[in-house]
Design an enzyme around this catalytic site. Sequence first.
Site: not given
Length: 724
Positions: A387-388
Amino acid sequence: MSTQELITQLRTRPGVLAVHYDEQERVLTLRYDGGRVNVADIEALARSAGATLRMLPAETRPLTPEEAELAALPWMIRLTTLTLVMVIVGWVVEDFTTLPRWVAWLSYAVAYASGGFYSIQEAWETLRKRQFDVNFLMIVAAVGAAIVGQPREGAILMFLFSLSGTLETYAMGRTHASIRALLDMTPKEAEVYRDGTLVRVPVEEVQVGEIVLVRPGAQVPADGVVVRGESALNEASITGESMPVEKRPGAKVFAGTINGQGALEVRVTTSVENSTLARIVQVVREAREQKAKSQDFTDRVIGQYYAYAVVGLTLLAIIVLLLFLGWDLSTTLYRAMTLMVVASPCALVISIPAALLSALASAARGGVLFKGGRHLEAAAQVRVVAFDKTGTLTTGRPGVVAVIPIDGAPVSLEEAFIDADAPEHPAQAIPDDQIGLLTPEQRWLLALAAAIERPSEHPLARAIVRGADERGLPVIEASGFEALTGAGAAATIHGQRLTIGRPMLFDLSPDLREQIAAQQELGRTVVALGSGRTVWGIIAIADTVRPEAAAAVARLKRTGIERVVLLTGDNHQVAQAIGQALGVDEVYADLLPDQKVAVLRELEQRYGPVAMIGDGVNDAPALASATLGVAMGAAGTDVALESADMLLMSDDLSRLPGALRLARRARAIVRQNLAFAFTVMAVLMVFAMFGAIPLPLGVLGHEGSTLIVVANGLRLLAERIQHG
């Protein structure tokens, strides 16, 4: 008849798509479907109102092969029925009457022609390309049966093959209908304000910057921003969100969404051909055309080269049976035709697209778009999810996350809070609220802070004002606003000069310093409010975590994802705090875009295929390099639609685990179909080679297995992507 009555009457006519009247020129422009409109009647109506009529046929585009096949379905049903009738007539004439034998043969000939009407055309097209296909094999088998004096069995073969094709077309049509529902959502007309007058025009004529009226229950004609009015919109067609979304002035709306009870005036921000809905339609069309790797293999190798192998096997069987086993020609050809039929790869070729197209349609209904079958296959292989942070695990907007009052404020300011004006809007639900219900002291402190910051454009100031407004706090009057460059702001309230800004502006006690340090360790920005050098309270501001993020991470692990990783360009302290709160396994901070790509490659080497989830803007390199690139909130984000392989059309992370589960379910069904099709084909071939199965039974087993794999794939249409 008045012009308005004419326009009203025309709009109710079947086949009339759009009506526009130019009062100055007295020209009535009509866009229509030529197959459903009586042009003469409309011309007569226009003359009765004294208007000049300009008629424009509806825009058409060439039918795709798939659409042409679906359009032919009614005739396929009729021809299949005729084939069955002719088989029965020939059977009755041959076995139960004394009519000449040629009458039965004539019935079988009609059955051959009607049952092979479409197959003969398709076989001829492939022969012109010097290739074989399944249609060619079936026609040869049927003709071979007639040559050896078994026209009835050849006719039965043509009937069963025709029935199978009709049922496959009908079944696959259900899948394509689910996808076509997305393509048919495009609005046809818009009501636009031009020269102070509201006119109805085709959506293609709406220009960027124009104001359109969206009536209750109507579709939004183009992407834009609300400038007047309040309502709730059904955005399920774009984002998959089942609950209506409240819209006020300044809110973004999307073409194709359905307005609720209130009227809205919307300023168009994007041309119709570039709207979010138009781009989604383009993605869906491309996804239908892009084959999965496994499907490409079956179409190219099994569907084409295997056909040559079947012909070669049939010829070999004829040679062996005639020359080495001494069978007579009639029996040899009959057994060879049976072998050719049961060895044909119909079930193998259809087994993969039946499942993948159903999964693509089911995902699209749930607000998830895969850009093709190969990306659905990639999703089924994912072992690591990265995930960013900003805009993905967090909302991407600063919000108030802590309000800590300190004793010492004068009573007069508490009275100012009590006497303040009621808010313009009542308190509203805050999805990313991390405070909960405020105490009276917290409400008072936040309202004072908002009063000072209201004239400011600083992002932290806007976060404080928004936090107060969302919670329905009274609006306190402030005067003498002054921006303290790089430090904060000041204003006068009830004669008291108040300051808000960096804690260094005030005298801080050791206990207060510890509280501020504790907030900063969580990656939060702290501002203090007070008078002179005296602090009355502190407010912590941070990029708020999405409310569904922690549950989504937990569900990913339950679905079999080995590692959940956080990649961010933010500092390690902030990233570590969010990572611990959400339960991710690894945190990588202070990363530049190219460093994110390097981390993804390292993760893929260690664990296997990696999915990268980002906002589709600054994460484009990582999205493109991952096994599966997933863009969050793709509605309204151009780069996401270009760089990602899978699109979450809303900002809802909870849809991700369901999408990956659907991909794995599709892979399991594809494997089931392939195993079943191979097994049935192998068993039938063994029986055919030993002469233990007659041609009609071989056809029944062959076509039955084809229909079973199609039905098994269609089960994915019932799958639902769980969220929330």
